[in-house]
Design an enzyme around this catalytic site. Sequence first.
Site, short mmCIF file in Angstrom:
data_model
loop_
_atom_site.label_atom_id
_atom_site.label_comp_id
_atom_site.label_asym_id
_atom_site.label_seq_id
_atom_site.Cartn_x
_atom_site.Cartn_y
_atom_site.Cartn_z
N LYS A 144 -9.54 -0.01 -6.37
CA LYS A 144 -9.31 0.67 -4.89
C LYS A 144 -10.69 1.59 -4.75
O LYS A 144 -11.01 2.31 -5.64
CB LYS A 144 -8.10 1.55 -5.05
CG LYS A 144 -8.02 2.40 -3.70
CD LYS A 144 -7.78 1.50 -2.50
CE LYS A 144 -7.80 1.92 -1.26
NZ LYS A 144 -6.76 2.82 -0.69
N ASP A 172 1.59 2.48 3.45
CA ASP A 172 0.50 3.59 3.42
C ASP A 172 1.49 4.91 3.28
O ASP A 172 0.86 6.16 3.92
CB ASP A 172 -0.51 3.53 4.49
CG ASP A 172 -1.81 4.59 3.97
OD1 ASP A 172 -1.81 5.10 2.95
OD2 ASP A 172 -2.73 4.79 4.68
N HIS A 224 -4.87 -0.92 5.69
CA HIS A 224 -4.43 0.03 6.78
C HIS A 224 -5.12 -0.45 7.87
O HIS A 224 -5.84 0.40 8.77
CB HIS A 224 -4.24 1.16 6.39
CG HIS A 224 -5.27 1.90 5.50
ND1 HIS A 224 -6.71 1.78 5.87
CD2 HIS A 224 -5.18 2.66 4.61
CE1 HIS A 224 -7.18 2.64 4.97
NE2 HIS A 224 -6.27 3.09 4.08
N HIS A 281 -10.59 1.20 1.26
CA HIS A 281 -10.36 2.00 2.56
C HIS A 281 -11.90 2.14 3.20
O HIS A 281 -12.73 2.67 2.86
CB HIS A 281 -10.06 3.60 1.91
CG HIS A 281 -9.69 4.42 3.00
ND1 HIS A 281 -8.72 4.98 3.27
CD2 HIS A 281 -10.67 5.10 4.25
CE1 HIS A 281 -8.67 5.96 4.32
NE2 HIS A 281 -9.91 5.69 4.69
N HIS A 290 0.93 -1.18 -0.04
CA HIS A 290 -0.06 0.09 0.03
C HIS A 290 0.80 1.22 0.07
O HIS A 290 1.71 1.68 1.07
CB HIS A 290 -1.09 -0.13 1.10
CG HIS A 290 -2.03 1.03 1.28
ND1 HIS A 290 -3.20 0.85 1.35
CD2 HIS A 290 -1.79 2.41 1.02
CE1 HIS A 290 -3.79 2.08 1.44
NE2 HIS A 290 -2.98 2.85 1.21
N HIS A 315 1.58 5.23 -1.76
CA HIS A 315 1.28 6.58 -2.34
C HIS A 315 2.50 7.15 -2.87
O HIS A 315 3.66 7.46 -2.04
CB HIS A 315 0.60 7.33 -1.36
CG HIS A 315 -0.78 6.92 -0.82
ND1 HIS A 315 -2.01 7.42 -1.39
CD2 HIS A 315 -0.96 6.20 0.16
CE1 HIS A 315 -3.08 6.89 -0.81
NE2 HIS A 315 -2.37 5.93 0.32
O1 DOR Z 1 -3.45 9.15 5.88
C1 DOR Z 1 -3.73 8.90 4.60
N1 DOR Z 1 -3.03 9.61 3.48
N2 DOR Z 1 -4.45 7.91 4.62
C2 DOR Z 1 -5.25 7.71 3.18
O2 DOR Z 1 -6.16 7.02 3.08
C3 DOR Z 1 -4.51 8.45 2.05
C4 DOR Z 1 -3.46 9.17 2.38
C5 DOR Z 1 -3.07 10.21 1.28
O3 DOR Z 1 -3.16 9.87 0.22
O4 DOR Z 1 -2.54 11.09 1.76
ZN ZN Z 2 -3.56 5.03 1.39
#
Ligand code: DOR
Ligand code: ZN
Length: 338
Positions: free
Chosen positions: A95, A240, A168, A134, A13, A15
């Site tokens: 997702k 995450d 998460h 999520h 997971h 980003h």
């Molecule tokens: O804390 C988070 N940040 N949770 C998420 O689900 C998205 C992520 C983000 O894209 O910044």
């Molecule tokens: Zn995330």
Amino acid sequence: MNSITLKNPFDMHLHLREGEILKAVLPFSAQSFSGGVIMPNLKTPVTTSQLAQSYREEIASLAPDFLALMTIYVTDFLDKESLQDLSEVGIKILKLYPKGATTNSDSGVSSILNPNLLEILKVAQDLGMILSIHGESDGFSMDREYEFLKVFENLAKRFPKLHIVLEHMSDHRSIKVLENFENITATLTYHHITMDLDSLLGKNLNPHYFCKPILKTPYDKEALLDLALNAHKKVSFGSDSAPHLISNKYSQNAFGGIFSAPNLLPRLVELFERHNKLENLQAFVSDNAITNYKIKVKKDKFITLKKSPSKIPDSIPVLDSKIIPLFGGSDLMWQELV
Ligand code: DOR
Ligand code: ZN
């Protein structure tokens, strides 16, 4: 033990964002991991095969050996015909964000059990796709994941052959869905298994510990840590890691997201060693994911870590600004050999 070698670590997971931020943050993940599941909540959400493929190319141009497992952002406009095309180009993870639940989730789904989406999920099941969720309601922050469990249960029963991922996991009350439904697995972040709500606001408010789902109680943290340390067959590591420019973390409307990618493996080694569970780290950061997501690794990657001091960078410069990593500037006992 003074050194450990991990085979094919995966971050399930992740980003990475796009453009300059992508360039700045990807090297941390690409150095340590064989690959990862790439989240689609970009400014222009990754909603189509075309967008996912060009995002995959952007990532590959910067890190050719990193296996980017792409995801498609589910919106009310996704149609079932496009799922076949996605499968054909090797994109098999959908997702799902409830509308408004987190950063860049405005295009998310407002009613999850609507007939159109259920039809899509039937096709996804037939194609052997994965549904990553999520899972948070719009209720009280500390109960959002718990309140959402009924949706997981509903979907897991309706689509018993669809692999559903509870992303998460943050609440000990969610563990029961792993036990009760064969087709549900979960990802665990480093922050949810090592920190609780007091890290965020027990002393001064620390926006770097603000994330969705929010950090919960010490009891939740311990229960989730226990799953990780024992490498429960149905959990895999998903950081995450979610970078935000410092201006967006220190603003009145601070964004949720913890940038944990730098030095993740040394920190995990330290954690597992402290609990005398180093023998389970390989399963937690790799084997469980490879089995549960049926990942085909083309070329094995071995990461050796040795017990020797290292430091997490204070900050990462980007776009005339910076991104602060989790525990930026602090010392570590382990180091990754490159
Ligand atoms: O804390 C988070 N940040 N949770 C998420 O689900 C998205 C992520 C983000 O894209 O910044
Ligand atoms: Zn995330």
